[in-house]
Scaffold this active site. Structure first.
Site, PDB file in Angstrom:
ATOM      1  N   CYS A 235       0.812  -1.222   0.000  1.00 49.06           N
ATOM      2  CA  CYS A 235       0.000   0.000   0.000  1.00 49.06           C
ATOM      3  C   CYS A 235       0.845   1.270   0.000  1.00 49.06           C
ATOM      4  CB  CYS A 235      -0.967  -0.005   1.180  1.00 49.06           C
ATOM      5  SG  CYS A 235      -0.199   0.101   2.817  1.00 49.06           S
ATOM      6  N   HIS A 283      -2.536   1.258   6.754  1.00 53.37           N
ATOM      7  CA  HIS A 283      -2.945   1.209   5.350  1.00 53.37           C
ATOM      8  C   HIS A 283      -3.130   2.617   4.812  1.00 53.37           C
ATOM      9  CE1 HIS A 283      -4.354  -0.831   1.774  1.00 53.37           C
ATOM     10  NE2 HIS A 283      -5.394  -0.015   1.719  1.00 53.37           N
ATOM     11  N   HIS A 295      -5.735   1.568  -4.499  1.00 54.19           N
ATOM     12  CA  HIS A 295      -4.835   1.074  -3.447  1.00 54.19           C
ATOM     13  C   HIS A 295      -4.433  -0.368  -3.724  1.00 54.19           C
ATOM     14  CE1 HIS A 295      -8.094  -0.985  -0.757  1.00 54.19           C
ATOM     15  NE2 HIS A 295      -8.550  -0.867  -1.977  1.00 54.19           N
TER      16      HIS A 295
END
Length: 320
Positions: A235, A283, A295
């Protein structure tokens, strides 16, 4: 060595120590049940947490090594300066007191050479003062060198500790990956690559547009732990690579990115901004407009578009 330089090194060391101490193992979550799909999702999320801890540790270790190298670079001229001052003192003692060659002393030598019994005391006092000043200079340089050497030893000890943490995280990662591989046969193959790329929800210009277009070009590529491209990303690897394409450097870690950007409100967000998830900031995604993000979700998935609120949002940030 300037006191300010030592202070900077000490501050950097303190920061690195804080980072190292913060990298404690993440407690295991509650048993997700017997559903293989739920267990895969839980294991994959645990892996992402470990990956972001690894990314944080890698950034910290890079800083630690840079600090150690900078200290070593500062220690070398200190060694040379100490030796030079010691040589000067030896030269003064050898030439002035043993051979009487006062020319080696420059201006002071001229004073001594012109001395008479009536004024001899003044130049000799100057010589004594000069010698004492040289010794004080050596003492100050030696003290600075020893302080820097002590700080460098602490940094090297920190680096050794960080390498140990790196091995621990690698072992945790292996255990999670082993569990994911075991569960994979129960849930079918990984998420397939997408066949088409949707259009941008809105036109974006400037550096943000460069970052968004880069992110779009990565759609369908696999999640890869600690990946920073070009074949796969995690990420924070995706968001740092997207903004690197726009000329903005971001650390390869979601929590560090959160600290590096300018935080903005939900109402002020715009395409190109970063979106941060979960209280521990493990994240991050890039907002592309139209309530959508791009993402790299987790292991076993591919880079994709999702709703911005697909998970609890902690905040928004604008790089640059």
């Amino acid at each position: 060595m300037p006191t300010s330089a030592l202070s900077c090194r000490a501050a950097a060391l303190a920061t690195a120590m804080t980072v190292a101490l913060s990298l404690t193992p993440t407690p295991a979550r509650a048993n997700p049940g017997t559903d293989p799909a739920e267990r895969v999702a839980s294991a994959a999320e645990q892996l992402e947490i470990v990956v972001e801890q690894y990314n944080e540790l890698r950034e910290a270790l890079r800083e630690t090594r840079a600090n150690s190298a900078a200290m070593h670079a500062e220690m070398t001229p200190l060694e040379h300066a100490i030796e030079a001052h010691r040589s000067e003192v030896s030269l003064i003692a050898a030439r002035a007191y043993r051979t009487g060659d006062t020319r080696a002393l420059g201006t002071l030598g001229t004073l001594i050479g012109a001395a008479t019994p009536e004024n001899l005391l003044d130049p000799l006092l100057l010589l004594d003062r000069l010698t004492r000043e040289r010794h004080r200079a050596i003492a100050a340089l030696t003290e600075a060198y020893e302080r820097l050497a002590k700080a460098r030893r602490a940094v090297e000890a920190l680096a050794a500790r960080q390498r140990g943490q790196e091995r621990q995280l690698a072992a945790r990662k292996l255990a999670i990956e082993t569990e994911l591989a075991r569960l994979a046969g129960m849930t079918g193959p990984d998420e397939p690559a997408g066949k088409s790329v949707p259009r941008l929800p809105e036109a974006v210009g400037g550096a943000a547009g460069e970052a968004v277009r880069f992110a779009y070009a990565q759609l369908g590529k696999p999640y890869r732990w600690a990946g920073d491209g070009p074949d796969g990303y995690d990420c924070s690897g995706l968001t740092s690579a997207a903004w690197a394409a726009a000329g903005v450097r971001l650390p390869h870690n979601a929590a560090r990115q959160y600290r590096a950007v300018n935080l903005v409100s939900r109402s002020a967000r715009r395409a190109g901004d970063l979106v941060f998830y979960y209280r521990d900031l493990h994240h991050v995604a890039i907002y592309v407009g139209g309530e959508k993000i791009i993402h790299a979700p987790r292991a076993g998935t591919r880079i994709r578009i999702d709703r911005v609120d697909y998970q609890p949002v902690v905040g928004y940030g604008r790089p640059g």
